[in-house]
Enzyme design. Structure first.
Site, mmCIF file in Angstrom:
data_model
loop_
_atom_site.group_PDB
_atom_site.id
_atom_site.type_symbol
_atom_site.label_atom_id
_atom_site.label_comp_id
_atom_site.label_asym_id
_atom_site.label_seq_id
_atom_site.Cartn_x
_atom_site.Cartn_y
_atom_site.Cartn_z
ATOM 1 N N LYS A 187 0.859 -1.192 0.000
ATOM 2 C CA LYS A 187 0.000 0.000 0.000
ATOM 3 C C LYS A 187 0.894 1.241 0.000
ATOM 4 O O LYS A 187 1.920 1.254 0.662
ATOM 5 C CB LYS A 187 -0.853 0.084 1.272
ATOM 6 C CG LYS A 187 -1.717 -1.067 1.596
ATOM 7 C CD LYS A 187 -2.682 -0.706 2.740
ATOM 8 C CE LYS A 187 -2.216 -1.141 4.086
ATOM 9 N NZ LYS A 187 -3.149 -0.886 5.185
ATOM 10 N N ARG A 205 -12.359 -3.139 18.372
ATOM 11 C CA ARG A 205 -13.454 -2.175 18.485
ATOM 12 C C ARG A 205 -14.792 -2.834 18.266
ATOM 13 O O ARG A 205 -15.811 -2.369 18.759
ATOM 14 C CB ARG A 205 -13.270 -1.047 17.441
ATOM 15 C CG ARG A 205 -12.080 -0.152 17.670
ATOM 16 C CD ARG A 205 -11.747 0.638 16.435
ATOM 17 N NE ARG A 205 -11.361 -0.272 15.343
ATOM 18 C CZ ARG A 205 -10.816 0.112 14.200
ATOM 19 N NH1 ARG A 205 -10.627 1.385 13.963
ATOM 20 N NH2 ARG A 205 -10.485 -0.776 13.287
HETATM 21 O O1 PNS Z 1 -2.823 -1.110 11.386
HETATM 22 P P1 PNS Z 1 -2.989 -2.316 10.525
HETATM 23 O O2 PNS Z 1 -2.709 -1.960 9.081
HETATM 24 O O3 PNS Z 1 -4.317 -2.992 10.718
HETATM 25 O O4 PNS Z 1 -1.850 -3.372 10.982
HETATM 26 C C1 PNS Z 1 -1.697 -4.605 10.311
HETATM 27 C C2 PNS Z 1 -0.442 -5.353 10.767
HETATM 28 C C3 PNS Z 1 0.769 -4.453 10.743
HETATM 29 C C4 PNS Z 1 -0.640 -5.863 12.178
HETATM 30 C C5 PNS Z 1 -0.255 -6.558 9.806
HETATM 31 O O5 PNS Z 1 -0.358 -6.123 8.488
HETATM 32 C C6 PNS Z 1 1.087 -7.264 9.978
HETATM 33 O O6 PNS Z 1 1.327 -7.904 10.967
HETATM 34 N N1 PNS Z 1 1.983 -7.102 8.978
HETATM 35 C C7 PNS Z 1 3.325 -7.668 9.010
HETATM 36 C C8 PNS Z 1 3.490 -8.834 8.031
HETATM 37 C C9 PNS Z 1 3.092 -10.145 8.675
HETATM 38 O O7 PNS Z 1 3.600 -10.550 9.697
HETATM 39 N N2 PNS Z 1 2.127 -10.812 8.026
HETATM 40 C C10 PNS Z 1 1.578 -12.059 8.502
HETATM 41 C C11 PNS Z 1 0.407 -11.788 9.421
HETATM 42 S S1 PNS Z 1 -0.416 -13.278 9.800
#
Ligand code: PNS
Length: 164
Positions: free
Chosen positions: A47, A96
């Site tokens: 993104k 939430r």
């Molecule tokens: O604020 P957000 O965008 O909802 O956060 C999402 C986040 C950062 C928690 C998630 O995208 C993430 O953990 N990204 C890191 C990549 C990763 O570990 N992916 C596997 C998740 S199962």
């Protein structure tokens, strides 16, 4: 001689694009439970974020400066690997609504599969901030609406420099 216990470390991960008052509520709650909280700001390779990474990190740092034991870092790659490298026992996420649960549940299961020793902990925000999301803040801001009260003043000041 008794050795002091390991500090309990939690990771508060997110895009923080931008940081909202809901995030601040969550980080504050986490800081009351854990000895150390690392706010982990996602690099976001896919993104295109509204705010660049350096600004997202700086704004979180400014806003949480008064909270004991809270630090801020950026991360890329697997969250579980970042959490393990920081010797965290928990990942803290805000819940939430039921929609949040649907979004969070698969990530929780996958993260547990990757690192069973790291627990995901959900915290429920104050009702005053429970409807705030970065997505809606950006939408309201983009359409010319007022976002004061939804984000910390430092974020509002930075958003004012963004072309809508
Ligand atoms: O604020 P957000 O965008 O909802 O956060 C999402 C986040 C950062 C928690 C998630 O995208 C993430 O953990 N990204 C890191 C990549 C990763 O570990 N992916 C596997 C998740 S199962």
């Amino acid at each position: 001689m008794t050795s002091s216990p390991e500090p309990r470390v939690a990771i508060c991960p997110g895009s923080f694009d931008p940081l909202t008052n809901g995030h601040v509520d969550l980080i504050t709650r986490a800081s009351r439970i854990f000895d150390r909280v690392v706010v982990a700001v996602l690099v976001n390779e896919q993104k295109t974020p509204l705010l660049p990474l350096a600004d997202r990190v700086r704004l979180v740092q400014q806003v949480v400066a008064g909270l004991d034991g809270v630090s801020v870092e950026s991360f890329e790659g697997l969250l579980t690997e970042f959490a393990a490298a920081r010797r965290a026992s928990a990942i803290v996420r805000g819940l939430r609504s039921a929609a949040d649960f649907d979004y969070e549940w698969p990530m929780t299961v996958m993260n547990r599969r990757l690192r069973p020793e790291i627990e995901t902990v959900f915290l429920v925000p104050s009702p005053e901030v429970g409807a705030i999301s970065s997505r809606l803040v950006k939408e309201i801001w983009g359409l010319g609406g007022d976002i004061s009260g939804l984000v910390p003043p430092a974020v509002l000041a930075r958003m004012r420099t963004v072309t809508r």
